[in-house]
Design a protein around this motif. Structure first.
Motif, PDB file in Angstrom:
ATOM      1  N   ARG A  18     -17.654  27.552  20.245  1.00  0.00           N
ATOM      2  CA  ARG A  18     -16.629  26.576  20.664  1.00  0.00           C
ATOM      3  C   ARG A  18     -15.258  27.238  20.751  1.00  0.00           C
ATOM      4  O   ARG A  18     -14.459  26.913  21.627  1.00  0.00           O
ATOM      5  CB  ARG A  18     -16.583  25.393  19.690  1.00  0.00           C
ATOM      6  N   LYS A 163     -27.143  25.583  18.789  1.00  0.00           N
ATOM      7  CA  LYS A 163     -27.565  24.233  18.386  1.00  0.00           C
ATOM      8  C   LYS A 163     -29.054  24.221  18.033  1.00  0.00           C
ATOM      9  O   LYS A 163     -29.462  23.586  17.052  1.00  0.00           O
ATOM     10  CB  LYS A 163     -27.281  23.224  19.509  1.00  0.00           C
ATOM     11  N   LYS A 185     -29.206  13.645  24.300  1.00  0.00           N
ATOM     12  CA  LYS A 185     -28.577  12.968  23.156  1.00  0.00           C
ATOM     13  C   LYS A 185     -28.256  13.994  22.057  1.00  0.00           C
ATOM     14  O   LYS A 185     -27.175  13.969  21.469  1.00  0.00           O
ATOM     15  CB  LYS A 185     -29.535  11.892  22.627  1.00  0.00           C
ATOM     16  N   THR A 188     -25.154  16.144  22.921  1.00  0.00           N
ATOM     17  CA  THR A 188     -23.895  15.466  23.231  1.00  0.00           C
ATOM     18  C   THR A 188     -23.079  15.164  21.983  1.00  0.00           C
ATOM     19  O   THR A 188     -23.607  14.670  20.987  1.00  0.00           O
ATOM     20  CB  THR A 188     -24.178  14.155  24.000  1.00  0.00           C
ATOM     21  N   ASN A 189     -21.794  15.489  22.038  1.00  0.00           N
ATOM     22  CA  ASN A 189     -20.858  15.148  20.976  1.00  0.00           C
ATOM     23  C   ASN A 189     -19.606  14.601  21.667  1.00  0.00           C
ATOM     24  O   ASN A 189     -18.736  15.350  22.101  1.00  0.00           O
ATOM     25  CB  ASN A 189     -20.541  16.394  20.139  1.00  0.00           C
ATOM     26  N   LYS A 190     -19.555  13.265  21.791  1.00  0.00           N
ATOM     27  CA  LYS A 190     -18.486  12.624  22.577  1.00  0.00           C
ATOM     28  C   LYS A 190     -17.104  12.930  22.022  1.00  0.00           C
ATOM     29  O   LYS A 190     -16.144  13.061  22.781  1.00  0.00           O
ATOM     30  CB  LYS A 190     -18.696  11.100  22.620  1.00  0.00           C
ATOM     31  N   SER A 191     -17.005  13.042  20.689  1.00  0.00           N
ATOM     32  CA  SER A 191     -15.669  13.255  20.145  1.00  0.00           C
ATOM     33  C   SER A 191     -15.175  14.665  20.493  1.00  0.00           C
ATOM     34  O   SER A 191     -13.989  14.861  20.789  1.00  0.00           O
ATOM     35  CB  SER A 191     -15.620  12.914  18.651  1.00  0.00           C
ATOM     36  N   VAL A 192     -16.079  15.652  20.507  1.00  0.00           N
ATOM     37  CA  VAL A 192     -15.674  16.994  20.945  1.00  0.00           C
ATOM     38  C   VAL A 192     -15.262  16.947  22.426  1.00  0.00           C
ATOM     39  O   VAL A 192     -14.249  17.527  22.830  1.00  0.00           O
ATOM     40  CB  VAL A 192     -16.798  18.037  20.718  1.00  0.00           C
ATOM     41  N   GLU A 193     -16.012  16.226  23.238  1.00  0.00           N
ATOM     42  CA  GLU A 193     -15.680  16.133  24.669  1.00  0.00           C
ATOM     43  C   GLU A 193     -14.278  15.545  24.857  1.00  0.00           C
ATOM     44  O   GLU A 193     -13.486  16.034  25.669  1.00  0.00           O
ATOM     45  CB  GLU A 193     -16.706  15.266  25.413  1.00  0.00           C
ATOM     46  N   THR A 195     -11.818  15.582  22.723  1.00  0.00           N
ATOM     47  CA  THR A 195     -10.827  16.553  22.255  1.00  0.00           C
ATOM     48  C   THR A 195     -10.575  17.615  23.329  1.00  0.00           C
ATOM     49  O   THR A 195      -9.429  17.987  23.584  1.00  0.00           O
ATOM     50  CB  THR A 195     -11.331  17.241  20.957  1.00  0.00           C
ATOM     51  N   LYS A 244     -23.400  20.907  30.168  1.00  0.00           N
ATOM     52  CA  LYS A 244     -24.536  20.209  29.541  1.00  0.00           C
ATOM     53  C   LYS A 244     -25.825  20.402  30.347  1.00  0.00           C
ATOM     54  O   LYS A 244     -26.914  20.508  29.767  1.00  0.00           O
ATOM     55  CB  LYS A 244     -24.209  18.721  29.377  1.00  0.00           C
TER      56      LYS A 244
END
Ligand SMILES: O=C(O)C(=O)C[C@]1(C(=O)O)C=C[C@@H](O)C=C1
Length: 256
Positions: A18, A163, A185, A188-193, A195, A244
């Motif tokens: 990351r 991962k 699913k 996917t990490n929506k909060s990282v996206e 940010t 993704k």
């Protein structure tokens, strides 16, 4: 080739991968700013009878990639060429990269989709209309953008591998049943996206200002070199989804 450096393969973790994606944001935004100095120059993207049917852009990319491969480009799995078939063997001694990716999945390549998306969706969003005829300069900056985008998007293979190693049991069962919904699913990490999108918006604001030595009172109407909202939109609609897609394609082949 893009110079954003990455973590050493053998010690890659989700955090280090990351971190590399964060550094690559700078390269991508600067490349977009450079390209935005020229209008859309659509003529450079259409097939030309002078170039055996290639466009100026594809002709340029194919030839530069050959030279890059001769000096050792694309030996590192972080670099994926757009046109594979005509590459030369390196004429310089190889610098053997460490192996981190799973061989049967390492060859995932969505270059064609990246090229098409870049020309048809992205360039019209951040360049002005018109044609200034400076194709040699504008395709050179196109190639810089394309390589920065390709490196970032194909970095999805490294993200996916870290991962997978971090939650083998979950991934193995989804991979065995080739279950794309569950794999999507899992990755996917929506909060990282969110940010990422917020950070590139802020970077585009900072990097895209006109810098002057004197305080300029009329600066209240700052005009950015590339609209920060467009940069964030490009990440949300294309760069992250394509990363993704690479992660998914990699994982589907991870047990082959
Ligand atoms: O950081 C991750 O976990 C990634 O998989 C990368 C990424 C991205 O493209 O930025 C993609 C999918 C995740 O939902 C979050 C972020």
């Amino acid at each position: 080739l893009s110079c954003a450096s990455s973590a050493k393969s053998a010690s890659m973790t989700l955090a280090s991968v990351r971190n590399s994606l964060i550094k690559q944001e700078d390269t991508i935004i600067f490349c977009l700013i450079q390209r935005a100095r020229f209008p859309i120059n659509s003529h450079s993207y259409t097939s030309s009878s002078f170039l055996n049917g290639s466009s100026i852009l594809t002709y340029y990319v194919k030839h530069i990639e050959v030279i890059q491969s001769e000096v050792g480009g694309y030996a590192n799995p972080e670099e994926v060429p757009f046109f594979n078939y005509h590459l030369s063997s390196p004429v310089v001694p190889p610098n053997e990269p460490e192996k981190f990716l799973y061989p049967a999945a390492a060859s995932v390549n969505i270059s064609e989709i990246i090229l098409k998306t870049y020309i048809e969706k992205l360039v019209p969003l951040f360049t002005s209309s018109g044609d200034d005829g400076q194709y040699a300069l504008s395709v050179a900056s196109d190639m810089a953008c394309l390589q920065a985008l390709s490196r970032r998007i194909h970095y999805g293979r490294f993200v996916a591998e870290t991962k997978f190693r971090g939650a083998k049991a979950d991934y193995i069962s989804a991979i065995n049943s080739q279950d794309k919904a569950t794999l999507t699913k899992l990755i996917t990490n929506k909060s990282v996206e969110n940010t990422v999108k917020a950070r590139v918006y802020k970077k585009a604001k900072i990097f895209g200002q006109n810098v002057s030595l004197h305080d300029n009172k009329s600066n209240t109407t700052t005009k950015y070199k590339v609209d920060p909202l467009v940069v964030s939109h490009i990440y949300g609609e294309w760069i992250i989804p394509l990363t993704k897609l690479v992660e998914l394609e990699y994982l589907l082949r991870r047990l082959n």
